[in-house]
Design an enzyme around this catalytic site. Sequence first.
Site, PDB file in Angstrom:
ATOM      1  N   CYS A  53       0.865  -1.181   0.000  1.00  0.00           N
ATOM      2  CA  CYS A  53       0.000   0.000   0.000  1.00  0.00           C
ATOM      3  C   CYS A  53       0.898   1.226   0.000  1.00  0.00           C
ATOM      4  CB  CYS A  53      -0.893  -0.033   1.242  1.00  0.00           C
ATOM      5  SG  CYS A  53      -1.923   1.439   1.422  1.00  0.00           S
ATOM      6  N   CYS A  94      -2.484  15.198   3.164  1.00  0.00           N
ATOM      7  CA  CYS A  94      -3.622  15.174   2.236  1.00  0.00           C
ATOM      8  C   CYS A  94      -4.455  16.414   2.516  1.00  0.00           C
ATOM      9  CB  CYS A  94      -4.466  13.916   2.495  1.00  0.00           C
ATOM     10  SG  CYS A  94      -5.842  13.700   1.330  1.00  0.00           S
ATOM     11  N   CYS A 143     -11.219  14.439   4.968  1.00  0.00           N
ATOM     12  CA  CYS A 143     -12.195  13.441   5.432  1.00  0.00           C
ATOM     13  C   CYS A 143     -12.140  13.350   6.967  1.00  0.00           C
ATOM     14  CB  CYS A 143     -11.898  12.074   4.810  1.00  0.00           C
ATOM     15  SG  CYS A 143     -12.028  12.077   3.011  1.00  0.00           S
ATOM     16  N   CYS A 155     -10.199  10.412   8.894  1.00  0.00           N
ATOM     17  CA  CYS A 155      -8.869  10.021   8.410  1.00  0.00           C
ATOM     18  C   CYS A 155      -7.757  10.799   9.100  1.00  0.00           C
ATOM     19  CB  CYS A 155      -8.792  10.242   6.900  1.00  0.00           C
ATOM     20  SG  CYS A 155      -7.212   9.766   6.186  1.00  0.00           S
ATOM     21  N   GLU A 184      -4.212  11.812  -1.872  1.00  0.00           N
ATOM     22  CA  GLU A 184      -5.264  11.575  -2.862  1.00  0.00           C
ATOM     23  C   GLU A 184      -4.598  11.484  -4.233  1.00  0.00           C
ATOM     24  OE1 GLU A 184      -8.523  10.917  -3.308  1.00  0.00           O
ATOM     25  OE2 GLU A 184      -8.120  11.199  -5.439  1.00  0.00           O
ATOM     26  N   HIS A 195     -18.570   5.733   1.394  1.00  0.00           N
ATOM     27  CA  HIS A 195     -18.774   5.907   2.842  1.00  0.00           C
ATOM     28  C   HIS A 195     -20.143   6.396   3.294  1.00  0.00           C
ATOM     29  CE1 HIS A 195     -14.596   4.926   3.047  1.00  0.00           C
ATOM     30  NE2 HIS A 195     -14.112   6.127   2.871  1.00  0.00           N
ATOM     31  N   ASN A 209     -11.209   2.423  11.196  1.00  0.00           N
ATOM     32  CA  ASN A 209     -10.068   2.396  12.111  1.00  0.00           C
ATOM     33  C   ASN A 209     -10.187   3.603  13.021  1.00  0.00           C
ATOM     34  OD1 ASN A 209      -8.035   0.278  11.728  1.00  0.00           O
ATOM     35  ND2 ASN A 209      -8.038   0.996   9.611  1.00  0.00           N
ATOM     36  N   CYS A 246      -4.369   4.448   8.050  1.00  0.00           N
ATOM     37  CA  CYS A 246      -3.930   5.659   7.380  1.00  0.00           C
ATOM     38  C   CYS A 246      -3.426   6.781   8.263  1.00  0.00           C
ATOM     39  CB  CYS A 246      -5.105   6.210   6.580  1.00  0.00           C
ATOM     40  SG  CYS A 246      -6.287   4.965   6.168  1.00  0.00           S
TER      41      CYS A 246
HETATM   42  N1  SAH Z   1      -7.409   9.525  -0.929  1.00  0.00           N
HETATM   43  C1  SAH Z   1      -7.797   8.242  -1.415  1.00  0.00           C
HETATM   44  C2  SAH Z   1      -6.846   7.129  -1.059  1.00  0.00           C
HETATM   45  C3  SAH Z   1      -6.263   7.096   0.328  1.00  0.00           C
HETATM   46  S1  SAH Z   1      -7.310   6.648   1.640  1.00  0.00           S
HETATM   47  C4  SAH Z   1      -9.217   7.921  -0.963  1.00  0.00           C
HETATM   48  O1  SAH Z   1      -9.772   8.699  -0.217  1.00  0.00           O
HETATM   49  O2  SAH Z   1      -9.776   6.936  -1.406  1.00  0.00           O
HETATM   50  C5  SAH Z   1      -7.614   4.918   1.440  1.00  0.00           C
HETATM   51  C6  SAH Z   1      -8.916   4.476   2.027  1.00  0.00           C
HETATM   52  O3  SAH Z   1      -8.883   4.483   3.457  1.00  0.00           O
HETATM   53  C7  SAH Z   1     -10.095   5.353   1.639  1.00  0.00           C
HETATM   54  O4  SAH Z   1     -11.201   4.545   1.332  1.00  0.00           O
HETATM   55  C8  SAH Z   1     -10.324   6.134   2.913  1.00  0.00           C
HETATM   56  O5  SAH Z   1     -11.620   6.679   2.961  1.00  0.00           O
HETATM   57  C9  SAH Z   1     -10.060   5.080   3.943  1.00  0.00           C
HETATM   58  N2  SAH Z   1      -9.841   5.564   5.303  1.00  0.00           N
HETATM   59  C10 SAH Z   1      -9.264   6.705   5.723  1.00  0.00           C
HETATM   60  N3  SAH Z   1      -9.270   6.782   7.061  1.00  0.00           N
HETATM   61  C11 SAH Z   1      -9.844   5.644   7.499  1.00  0.00           C
HETATM   62  C12 SAH Z   1     -10.133   5.129   8.787  1.00  0.00           C
HETATM   63  N4  SAH Z   1      -9.830   5.798   9.892  1.00  0.00           N
HETATM   64  N5  SAH Z   1     -10.744   3.926   8.849  1.00  0.00           N
HETATM   65  C13 SAH Z   1     -11.058   3.229   7.737  1.00  0.00           C
HETATM   66  N6  SAH Z   1     -10.810   3.659   6.510  1.00  0.00           N
HETATM   67  C14 SAH Z   1     -10.207   4.863   6.382  1.00  0.00           C
END
Ligand code: SAH
Length: 342
Positions: A105, A112, A116, A119, A160, A216, A290, A333
Amino acid sequence: MKKDILSMDLPELTEEIKALGQPAYRAGQIYKWLHQAGENSFDGMTNLPKALREQLHDNFVIFGCSIEKKLISEYDETVKYLFRLHDGECVETVLMKYKYGYSVCVSSQVGCRMGCKFCASTLNGVVRNLAASEILSQVYTVQRDNGVRVSHIVMMGMGEPFDNFDNAMRFLRLVTDENGLNLSMRHISLSTCGIVPGIYRLAEENLQLTLSVSLHAPNNALRSSMMPVNKKWPVETLIKACKDYTSATSRRISFEYALVSGVNDTPACARELAALLKGMLCHINLIPVNEVAETGMKKSTTDSVRRFEALLAERGFAVTVRRTLGSDINAACGQLRRSSMK
Ligand code: SAH
């Protein structure tokens, strides 16, 4: 300024080598050292004459990663790295072992800017984009450090990818190059938070990779409260783009859905999600969120996850619950980089 040699494809490198007054075939040798042997110093390229190695030193730099921290899960051999880049910034990379092989990964940005709410990567915003070489070098360093060959890549680390589109595409071309690591595009997934113009640009590239879309939530009110990007490209625009992507590429989209207790994990949400995605060629990946201390979000109970999954499965969707690897080593993440920033 020295040039970033690891971001160059073979034709570009060939031009550079010819410009140094060297025969073109040297470019092929150097490219193999860099991308097949994973060599990270010019001195290690032992079949090159010393004078050429010196020229390389003077003109180019190999952007590598140094291991700042490394955590190995006791449960499942997942290895999580905090890599330090040439300018001192850090990114996270994870190696996961599956039945079918090793998957890495990779991160695409330092930090970023998508914001979100669940995250950890975005809590301090974005610092900079990664060059293609810096994404590649995460893979090469993991291979070297573990003595393994990676067969799968997910662009799901920090950042991203569509906010760093050109470098992400260059990385994909290099990592699938038959003169390099030669990975199959079908073994690569790229995840986006839903940057719609990026989805259309990727469709034009017509690659055989898997596009993952971080959905989501099944409606705008909920999704906007979790993901600011939804205010710019709302659910209906995003879903339309996903349908257009599938029409253009015939590729099945994978929707990511992180389940947060009491927020988006109710049966009503599952039914609304099923209605939203009805008839689409897609896969739904459920991920118990997470937990990140700063976000206050709690993960769904096992029962809620099962119920959510069942409601979708009953309606004919291909749905899986993501196995959480490395739960003992903060493989979620952005959490490792944050802990080292404090
Ligand atoms: N920016 C991209 C890729 C990186 S994040 C995106 O948003 O898709 C990879 C994945 O992890 C995404 O689906 C994101 O929403 C998710 N993610 C981020 N924080 C998270 C968390 N605390 N628990 C579970 N998934 C999470």
